[in-house]
Write an enzyme that holds these catalytic residues in place. Structure first.
Site, PDB file in Angstrom:
ATOM      1  N   THR A  27       0.858  -1.182   0.000  1.00 46.89           N
ATOM      2  CA  THR A  27       0.000   0.000   0.000  1.00 46.89           C
ATOM      3  C   THR A  27       0.897   1.236   0.000  1.00 46.89           C
ATOM      4  O   THR A  27       2.095   1.146   0.212  1.00 46.89           O
ATOM      5  CB  THR A  27      -0.902   0.050   1.245  1.00 46.89           C
ATOM      6  OG1 THR A  27      -0.067   0.172   2.413  1.00 46.89           O
ATOM      7  CG2 THR A  27      -1.758  -1.193   1.379  1.00 46.89           C
ATOM      8  N   VAL A  58       3.526  -1.035   4.929  1.00 47.84           N
ATOM      9  CA  VAL A  58       2.832   0.173   5.381  1.00 47.84           C
ATOM     10  C   VAL A  58       3.837   1.314   5.352  1.00 47.84           C
ATOM     11  O   VAL A  58       4.909   1.227   5.967  1.00 47.84           O
ATOM     12  CB  VAL A  58       2.257   0.007   6.801  1.00 47.84           C
ATOM     13  CG1 VAL A  58       1.458   1.245   7.199  1.00 47.84           C
ATOM     14  CG2 VAL A  58       1.390  -1.242   6.890  1.00 47.84           C
ATOM     15  N   ILE A  84       7.872  -2.022   7.150  1.00 51.65           N
ATOM     16  CA  ILE A  84       7.849  -0.565   7.131  1.00 51.65           C
ATOM     17  C   ILE A  84       8.404  -0.075   5.791  1.00 51.65           C
ATOM     18  O   ILE A  84       9.548  -0.367   5.433  1.00 51.65           O
ATOM     19  CB  ILE A  84       8.669   0.025   8.294  1.00 51.65           C
ATOM     20  CG1 ILE A  84       8.194  -0.557   9.636  1.00 51.65           C
ATOM     21  CG2 ILE A  84       8.556   1.548   8.294  1.00 51.65           C
ATOM     22  CD1 ILE A  84       6.738  -0.301   9.959  1.00 51.65           C
ATOM     23  N   LYS A  85       7.576   0.677   5.095  1.00 49.56           N
ATOM     24  CA  LYS A  85       7.931   1.177   3.766  1.00 49.56           C
ATOM     25  C   LYS A  85       8.490   2.590   3.890  1.00 49.56           C
ATOM     26  O   LYS A  85       7.839   3.477   4.444  1.00 49.56           O
ATOM     27  CB  LYS A  85       6.695   1.162   2.873  1.00 49.56           C
ATOM     28  CG  LYS A  85       6.953   1.248   1.388  1.00 49.56           C
ATOM     29  CD  LYS A  85       5.637   1.023   0.650  1.00 49.56           C
ATOM     30  CE  LYS A  85       5.831   0.994  -0.851  1.00 49.56           C
ATOM     31  NZ  LYS A  85       4.527   0.813  -1.533  1.00 49.56           N
ATOM     32  N   ILE A  86       9.687   2.788   3.377  1.00 50.34           N
ATOM     33  CA  ILE A  86      10.431   4.032   3.601  1.00 50.34           C
ATOM     34  C   ILE A  86      10.948   4.566   2.273  1.00 50.34           C
ATOM     35  O   ILE A  86      11.496   3.806   1.460  1.00 50.34           O
ATOM     36  CB  ILE A  86      11.604   3.776   4.575  1.00 50.34           C
ATOM     37  CG1 ILE A  86      11.061   3.396   5.949  1.00 50.34           C
ATOM     38  CG2 ILE A  86      12.529   4.992   4.664  1.00 50.34           C
ATOM     39  CD1 ILE A  86      12.109   3.086   6.982  1.00 50.34           C
TER      40      ILE A  86
END
Length: 216
Positions: A27, A58, A84-86
């Site tokens: 997402t 996310v 964790i999307k960074i």
């Protein structure tokens, strides 16, 4: 190559998951913003994960390291299974290293070159997301960037998983698999297009018509 669905629409995700070949979901804020404004985003994300299992990314929205780490802690407090999307920015790389040192999985996004992917991997990224469609939009051959990335991974034995993202067509999906991407994250519409072939439909119609002539 694993196939993830790139969506925040629970109906799309549920249908894709029901077919049995989806391994995860990605997402981003743009996808989440398309959903009903009254939707509880936390509940939606947990529902998405419960539907598919496996990987669920996310994304943080801070642009400084401390802010990203605070957001990561908050996300993990209500969704411990999150990746964790960074974004690929200097502050993001620092956050990736700190999270990696804590064995927290990360997905570095908005990569457009093999060099960027290599740097993200060295920072400790679990996943590196190379954006295909956006490269093609500006007249750059995205397949070359992906092939270069996969060649580096093969030569160097890197552990980060390569995600081919921003997939626009079934041909994109095919070429990503041929190049050696570990994962393609694909919009629901493109997943459905990839399953269609007129000969499949015509063949099924013929079988069904002939089946009416058979006595069991």
């Amino acid at each position: 190559m694993q196939i993830y669905v790139d969506s925040a629409n629970i109906k799309e995700i549920q249908h894709a998951a029901s077919m049995g070949f989806i391994s995860g979901v990605t997402t981003n804020p743009s996808l989440l913003a398309k959903e009903d404004p009254s939707t509880d985003i936390r509940e939606l994300i947990k529902n998405i994960h419960n539907t598919v299992g496996g990987h669920t990314s996310v994304e943080v929205i801070s642009t400084d390291t401390d802010g990203m780490l605070r957001e990561a802690d908050e996300i993990l407090s209500w969704f411990p299974e999150a990746t964790i999307k960074i974004p690929f920015i200097p502050a993001g790389l620092t956050a990736v290293r700190r999270l990696s040192d804590q064995n927290i999985p990360t997905n570095v996004t908005l990569l457009f070159t093999a060099n960027q992917a290599l740097i993200a991997s060295n920072a400790g990224a679990t996943y590196v997301s190379l954006f295909m469609g956006r490269l093609d939009d500006i007249g750059t051959d995205s397949l070359i960037a992906l092939q270069d990335t996969c060649e580096i991974w093969d030569a160097q034995g890197l552990e980060s998983m390569i995600i081919a993202a921003s997939i626009r067509t079934p041909i994109h999906m095919l070429e990503c698999a041929k190049a050696g991407a570990h994962i393609a994250t694909v919009p629901y519409k493109v997943i459905m297009q990839s399953m269609k072939h007129p000969l499949t439909d015509a063949g099924l119609d013929a079988f069904l018509k002939d089946a009416t002539k058979i006595k069991m």
